[in-house]
Design an enzyme around this catalytic site. Structure first.
Site, short mmCIF file in Angstrom:
data_model
loop_
_atom_site.label_atom_id
_atom_site.label_comp_id
_atom_site.label_asym_id
_atom_site.label_seq_id
_atom_site.Cartn_x
_atom_site.Cartn_y
_atom_site.Cartn_z
N CYS A 1 1.07 -1.12 0.28
CA CYS A 1 0.38 -0.15 0.03
C CYS A 1 1.37 1.22 0.14
CB CYS A 1 -1.25 0.38 0.92
SG CYS A 1 -2.27 1.45 0.94
N HIS B 1 -3.79 -4.87 -0.16
CA HIS B 1 -3.36 -4.78 1.16
C HIS B 1 -3.34 -6.95 0.93
CE1 HIS B 1 -3.64 -1.57 4.23
NE2 HIS B 1 -4.03 -0.97 2.87
N GLU C 1 -2.78 -8.61 3.05
CA GLU C 1 -2.81 -9.50 4.81
C GLU C 1 -4.19 -9.36 5.06
OE1 GLU C 1 -3.24 -5.43 4.85
OE2 GLU C 1 -2.04 -6.64 4.22
#
Length: 273
Positions: free
Chosen positions: A149, A244, A246
């Site tokens: 990001c 992202h 994650e």
């Protein structure tokens, strides 16, 4: 200043604003009076980037020797998502340390001889990211570096791109299909579906018109043409993603983190060969 050493550990996602010191982890390598780094490249950015890379290359043997005993170092840009990334790395058996972006200088970072670097997400712009920009320029040519990001935005700005508001507005917790092309090489997206689903949490992007295509190449994009991943043309181990991995929305995010760790291991084996 303090760092946190992390091994195979299960981390609970903290609320925004938690620091490494408030997690149940051991603190190591305490230093006093860390020097704050001022990063100045609003003007003559390309000249500074070139000079920093040349200096990094010239010092690659004497002062920044990378060895397998060093950790992967995570630069935390004050974002709670950092700990989700850490959880993935812990589950994958990775030894790493986490530092806030103002906890140490780039010179102190070099002395830790990292195996690899991860630049985390964070609020604001790359100019608000502490040592992240300088880390990209000085250590990126030497060890694998993965930007997430804001981390990708730091890579883009460090090599001459412009970070702007997304023409499609704020993407917070939104899902998108991402297409990729790594030209048949092993990379962050090796083994993934194409396209694949990702979670996005950003309002800024690397501007398409100013994308530094002489330095970087786009490796992934959305259906509406926004840059979702890029890597350096010469130093292909400098890579980043705008989305992202994650996030629970990103269906194959853990594979992306695993591919980064594989890249670190591959780079190490090449140095030992």
């Amino acid at each position: 200043m303090a760092a946190t050493t992390l091994y195979n550990s299960c981390l609970l996602q903290p609320k925004y604003g938690f620091t490494t010191r408030r997690l149940n982890q051991s603190l190591v390598n305490s230093l006093t009076n860390p020097t704050r780094v001022s990063v100045l490249w609003k003007s003559r950015r390309d000249v500074i980037a070139k000079a920093s890379i040349e200096m990094a290359e010239s010092n690659s043997i004497s002062s920044v020797v990378v060895n397998s005993s060093g950790p992967i170092i995570v630069i935390d840009n004050y974002d709670s998502f950092t700990y989700n990334l850490c959880q993935y790395m812990g589950e994958l058996g990775c030894h790493f340390e986490v530092y806030r972006n103002d906890e140490l200088t780039v010179e102190e970072l070099k002395r830790k001889k990292p195996r690899g670097l991860l630049i985390s997400p964070g609020p604001g712009t790359p100019q608000d990211s502490g040592i992240s920009l300088q880390t990209v320029l000085e250590l990126g040519p030497l060890v694998p570096l993965f930007g997430v990001c804001m981390g990708l935005q730091c890579i883009g700005e460090a090599f001459g791109g412009k970070i702007v508001r997304s023409p499609f507005g704020v993407m917070h917790g939104k899902s998108s299909m991402v297409h990729y092309d790594e030209k048949g090489e092993e990379g962050l997206f090796s083994g993934l579906s194409n396209p694949f689903l990702v979670g996005r949490y950003h309002s800024l992007v690397i501007e398409k018109d100013s994308f530094p295509s002489d330095e970087l190449e786009v490796t992934a994009w959305t259906e509406d043409g926004l840059v979702m991943a890029a890597r350096h043309r010469k130093y292909k181990h400098i890579q980043g993603v705008q989305f992202h991995p994650e996030s629970i929305i990103t269906t194959e995010g853990k594979t992306i983190v695993r591919n980064f760790i594989k890249l670190v291991e591959k780079k190490e084996s090449e140095k030992l060969a």
